[in-house]
Design a protein around this motif. Sequence first.
Motif, PDB file in Angstrom:
ATOM      1  N   PHE A   1      -1.651  -1.213  -4.018  1.00 50.05           N
ATOM      2  CA  PHE A   1      -2.519  -0.052  -4.025  1.00 50.05           C
ATOM      3  C   PHE A   1      -1.920   1.382  -3.677  1.00 50.05           C
ATOM      4  CE2 PHE A   1      -5.231   2.869  -1.818  1.00 50.05           C
ATOM      5  CZ  PHE A   1      -6.354   3.319  -2.860  1.00 50.05           C
TER       6      PHE A   1
ATOM      7  N   LEU B   1      -2.982   5.492  -4.358  1.00 47.69           N
ATOM      8  CA  LEU B   1      -3.996   6.505  -4.947  1.00 47.69           C
ATOM      9  C   LEU B   1      -3.834   6.798  -6.258  1.00 47.69           C
ATOM     10  CD1 LEU B   1      -4.258   9.270  -1.939  1.00 47.69           C
ATOM     11  CD2 LEU B   1      -5.582   7.338  -2.227  1.00 47.69           C
ATOM     12  N   ASN B   2      -2.681   6.787  -6.752  1.00 46.40           N
ATOM     13  CA  ASN B   2      -2.469   7.046  -8.269  1.00 46.40           C
ATOM     14  C   ASN B   2      -2.293   5.719  -8.935  1.00 46.40           C
ATOM     15  OD1 ASN B   2      -1.376   7.508 -10.695  1.00 46.40           O
ATOM     16  ND2 ASN B   2       0.254   9.009 -10.025  1.00 46.40           N
TER      17      ASN B   2
ATOM     18  N   LYS C   1       8.353   3.544   9.024  1.00 47.43           N
ATOM     19  CA  LYS C   1       8.217   4.495  10.060  1.00 47.43           C
ATOM     20  C   LYS C   1       7.578   5.903   9.633  1.00 47.43           C
ATOM     21  CE  LYS C   1      11.305   7.571   8.433  1.00 47.43           C
ATOM     22  NZ  LYS C   1      10.851   8.846   8.064  1.00 47.43           N
ATOM     23  N   PRO C   2       6.777   6.432  10.284  1.00 49.33           N
ATOM     24  CA  PRO C   2       6.381   6.273  11.751  1.00 49.33           C
ATOM     25  C   PRO C   2       5.416   5.288  11.747  1.00 49.33           C
ATOM     26  CG  PRO C   2       5.239   8.203  11.203  1.00 49.33           C
ATOM     27  CD  PRO C   2       6.056   7.775   9.743  1.00 49.33           C
TER      28      PRO C   2
ATOM     29  N   HIS D   1      14.307   8.117  13.622  1.00 54.75           N
ATOM     30  CA  HIS D   1      15.286   7.103  13.475  1.00 54.75           C
ATOM     31  C   HIS D   1      16.236   6.926  14.567  1.00 54.75           C
ATOM     32  CE1 HIS D   1      14.399   5.220   9.610  1.00 54.75           C
ATOM     33  NE2 HIS D   1      14.263   6.206   8.991  1.00 54.75           N
TER      34      HIS D   1
ATOM     35  N   THR E   1       3.538   1.406   3.017  1.00 54.49           N
ATOM     36  CA  THR E   1       4.621   2.447   2.521  1.00 54.49           C
ATOM     37  C   THR E   1       4.037   3.766   2.128  1.00 54.49           C
ATOM     38  OG1 THR E   1       4.794   1.096   0.613  1.00 54.49           O
ATOM     39  CG2 THR E   1       6.448   0.633   2.306  1.00 54.49           C
ATOM     40  N   SER E   2       2.597   4.011   2.445  1.00 50.86           N
ATOM     41  CA  SER E   2       2.059   5.148   1.868  1.00 50.86           C
ATOM     42  C   SER E   2       2.484   6.385   3.020  1.00 50.86           C
ATOM     43  CB  SER E   2       0.602   4.948   2.132  1.00 50.86           C
ATOM     44  OG  SER E   2       0.088   4.488   3.464  1.00 50.86           O
TER      45      SER E   2
ATOM     46  N   GLY F   1       9.563  -0.230  10.355  1.00 47.96           N
ATOM     47  CA  GLY F   1      10.527  -0.137   9.356  1.00 47.96           C
ATOM     48  C   GLY F   1      11.625   0.821   9.882  1.00 47.96           C
TER      49      GLY F   1
ATOM     50  N   ILE G   1       0.744  -1.153  -0.091  1.00 46.69           N
ATOM     51  CA  ILE G   1      -0.058  -0.150   0.184  1.00 46.69           C
ATOM     52  C   ILE G   1       0.902   1.245  -0.044  1.00 46.69           C
ATOM     53  CG2 ILE G   1      -1.812   1.211   1.248  1.00 46.69           C
ATOM     54  CD1 ILE G   1      -2.613  -1.422   2.449  1.00 46.69           C
ATOM     55  N   GLY G   2       0.911   2.085  -1.160  1.00 49.41           N
ATOM     56  CA  GLY G   2       1.630   3.147  -1.230  1.00 49.41           C
ATOM     57  C   GLY G   2       2.778   2.901  -2.129  1.00 49.41           C
ATOM     58  N   ILE G   3       2.502   3.576  -3.203  1.00 53.50           N
ATOM     59  CA  ILE G   3       3.904   3.031  -4.226  1.00 53.50           C
ATOM     60  C   ILE G   3       4.886   4.256  -4.562  1.00 53.50           C
ATOM     61  CG2 ILE G   3       4.452   1.737  -6.175  1.00 53.50           C
ATOM     62  CD1 ILE G   3       2.591   0.173  -4.323  1.00 53.50           C
ATOM     63  N   GLY G   4       5.271   4.872  -3.464  1.00 55.15           N
ATOM     64  CA  GLY G   4       6.116   5.978  -3.631  1.00 55.15           C
ATOM     65  C   GLY G   4       7.416   5.500  -3.664  1.00 55.15           C
ATOM     66  N   MET G   5       8.367   6.442  -3.248  1.00 53.05           N
ATOM     67  CA  MET G   5       9.785   6.168  -3.116  1.00 53.05           C
ATOM     68  C   MET G   5      10.107   5.016  -2.635  1.00 53.05           C
ATOM     69  SD  MET G   5      12.348   9.338  -2.730  1.00 53.05           S
ATOM     70  CE  MET G   5      11.557  10.110  -1.410  1.00 53.05           C
TER      71      MET G   5
HETATM   72  P1  NAP Z   1       6.318   9.266  -1.119  1.00 55.02           P
HETATM   73  O1  NAP Z   1       7.223   9.154  -2.111  1.00 55.02           O
HETATM   74  O2  NAP Z   1       5.436  10.262  -1.006  1.00 55.02           O
HETATM   75  O3  NAP Z   1       5.373   7.867  -1.282  1.00 55.02           O
HETATM   76  C1  NAP Z   1       3.947   7.728  -0.680  1.00 55.02           C
HETATM   77  C2  NAP Z   1       2.951   7.035  -1.707  1.00 55.02           C
HETATM   78  O4  NAP Z   1       1.890   6.858  -0.983  1.00 55.02           O
HETATM   79  C3  NAP Z   1       2.692   8.053  -2.828  1.00 55.02           C
HETATM   80  O5  NAP Z   1       2.631   7.145  -4.186  1.00 55.02           O
HETATM   81  C4  NAP Z   1       1.126   8.462  -2.481  1.00 55.02           C
HETATM   82  O6  NAP Z   1       0.537   8.846  -3.322  1.00 55.02           O
HETATM   83  C5  NAP Z   1       0.673   7.264  -1.879  1.00 55.02           C
HETATM   84  N1  NAP Z   1      -0.252   7.504  -0.885  1.00 55.02           N
HETATM   85  C6  NAP Z   1      -0.637   8.507  -0.067  1.00 55.02           C
HETATM   86  N2  NAP Z   1      -1.878   8.468   0.619  1.00 55.02           N
HETATM   87  C7  NAP Z   1      -2.055   7.243   0.514  1.00 55.02           C
HETATM   88  C8  NAP Z   1      -3.315   6.192   0.782  1.00 55.02           C
HETATM   89  N3  NAP Z   1      -4.160   6.816   1.662  1.00 55.02           N
HETATM   90  N4  NAP Z   1      -3.271   5.149   0.445  1.00 55.02           N
HETATM   91  C9  NAP Z   1      -2.389   4.639  -0.504  1.00 55.02           C
HETATM   92  N5  NAP Z   1      -1.377   5.239  -1.086  1.00 55.02           N
HETATM   93  C10 NAP Z   1      -1.258   6.385  -0.530  1.00 55.02           C
HETATM   94  O7  NAP Z   1       6.647   8.949   0.254  1.00 55.02           O
HETATM   95  P2  NAP Z   1       8.228   7.773   0.642  1.00 55.02           P
HETATM   96  O8  NAP Z   1       9.190   8.653   0.723  1.00 55.02           O
HETATM   97  O9  NAP Z   1       8.013   6.680  -0.060  1.00 55.02           O
HETATM   98  O10 NAP Z   1       7.658   7.881   2.206  1.00 55.02           O
HETATM   99  C11 NAP Z   1       6.684   6.731   2.508  1.00 55.02           C
HETATM  100  C12 NAP Z   1       6.689   6.374   4.049  1.00 55.02           C
HETATM  101  O11 NAP Z   1       7.828   5.506   4.209  1.00 55.02           O
HETATM  102  C13 NAP Z   1       6.501   7.393   4.938  1.00 55.02           C
HETATM  103  O12 NAP Z   1       5.961   7.101   5.941  1.00 55.02           O
HETATM  104  C14 NAP Z   1       8.065   7.796   4.997  1.00 55.02           C
HETATM  105  O13 NAP Z   1       8.471   8.464   6.301  1.00 55.02           O
HETATM  106  C15 NAP Z   1       9.016   6.292   5.165  1.00 55.02           C
HETATM  107  N6  NAP Z   1      10.098   6.265   4.815  1.00 55.02           N
HETATM  108  C16 NAP Z   1      11.034   5.512   5.416  1.00 55.02           C
HETATM  109  C17 NAP Z   1      12.399   5.596   5.157  1.00 55.02           C
HETATM  110  C18 NAP Z   1      13.282   4.779   5.996  1.00 55.02           C
HETATM  111  O14 NAP Z   1      14.508   5.112   6.083  1.00 55.02           O
HETATM  112  N7  NAP Z   1      12.889   3.581   6.598  1.00 55.02           N
HETATM  113  C19 NAP Z   1      12.915   6.256   3.994  1.00 55.02           C
HETATM  114  C20 NAP Z   1      11.942   6.859   3.352  1.00 55.02           C
HETATM  115  C21 NAP Z   1      10.488   6.914   3.544  1.00 55.02           C
HETATM  116  P3  NAP Z   1       0.324  10.382  -3.898  1.00 55.02           P
HETATM  117  O15 NAP Z   1       1.756  10.903  -4.318  1.00 55.02           O
HETATM  118  O16 NAP Z   1      -0.514  10.353  -4.999  1.00 55.02           O
HETATM  119  O17 NAP Z   1      -0.100  11.087  -2.720  1.00 55.02           O
END
Ligand code: NAP
Length: 338
Positions: free
Chosen positions: A35, A37-38, A98-99, A177, A74-75, A125, A9-13
């Motif tokens: 899954f 949103l996009n 996290k968080p 972290h 991972t959203s 995470g 869930i959440g296909i961002g970075m």
């Molecule tokens: P990101 O690139 O913004 O990705 C988040 C993704 O989730 C986006 O594709 C977003 O879509 C989607 N999304 C938002 N709301 C959603 C929902 N309700 N249901 C499903 N998908 C949804 O962010 P990211 O950098 O990958 O970070 C995601 C999480 O990982 C955060 O909690 C961040 O703190 C954590 N993280 C952890 C580390 C680590 O070192 N462990 C490193 C980076 C990130 P839209 O773009 O359309 O809103």
Amino acid sequence: MSTVRIGVIGIGMIGEEHIRRCSQVLSGAEIVALFDLNTDRANDVIAKYSLDAHVAESAESLIHDPAVDAVFVTSWGGTHAAYVLEAIAAGKYVFCEKPLATTVSDCERIVAAEVDGGRRLVQVGFMRPYDSGYRDLKARIDDGTIGEVLMVHAAHRNPSVGDTYTTDMAITDTLIHELDVLRWLLNDEFVSVQVLFPRGTSVAHAKLKDPQLVILHTKRGVIADIEVFVNCQYGYEIRCAVVGEKGEVALPEFPAPVVRHGGAISQTVLMDWKKRFIAAYDTEIQDFINGVSDGKLRGPDAWAGYLAAATADACLRAQISGEIEPVSIISRPDFYKH
Ligand code: NAP
């Protein structure tokens, strides 16, 4: 369980990064549902990694899909609590980036739901305990090489952050972290915190005070000073030096060739977080897959997620008050005394 079938869930970075590692680097898992949103983005990732997976209609349908054994959340942070609670209700293993949740009360709800269910299902995470540098530090602390720990000096530096990154996020997104890994490293609890703001960098935007200096006091009297400087310009760096009665142990520099050229000695500094902890992420996710496979998760648990959130909460109060703020913690359920 033979192959662990994962829904993301959440296909961002980071969601994409974990999909890449599950499909190209690690063993024992396959990505079967996505899954976001996009929807286009989810479809693009399926194509990019040639996944035999489908895009779910909603996060809830993905969680309840009988063909999904475990869920990656991972959203964005604000969405985590609802998805983790849904996964616990469905009896599914869940790896939550996290968080764990953005409020202490939501972390408490997750802890309570897991305890009520009587089965450990949640891994948070926090990947630093899987990093070989931190593991070596812990080994030297635990074997008594540096004697009793007295102080910690740490720093978290990013080259720059975007306009949406605000003063509080230095705590909830970045320092979180350090809050987890230092507690694990020292095997100690934080009792109070203070946040100091040195002279601010001119490159930070109006809603971000940068850098910040966080001073943590532990139950055993250790003081840790942690610099969070997210517009340091020159690179991504994580530092940690633990000072004891008999010596100091510190994280090594990230390995990079030392170049002698043109009358200078130089070494490249990373500009990105992904490479610094790439091996730790691999080990972390493999450990989750193995834990699901043999029915016993071993990585950071929901209690670790709660403790980090409760300490972060005290830091947020300290940012505003400028005072030393106490860290208040509920009593630990027996379920997490392992
Ligand atoms: P990101 O690139 O913004 O990705 C988040 C993704 O989730 C986006 O594709 C977003 O879509 C989607 N999304 C938002 N709301 C959603 C929902 N309700 N249901 C499903 N998908 C949804 O962010 P990211 O950098 O990958 O970070 C995601 C999480 O990982 C955060 O909690 C961040 O703190 C954590 N993280 C952890 C580390 C680590 O070192 N462990 C490193 C980076 C990130 P839209 O773009 O359309 O809103």
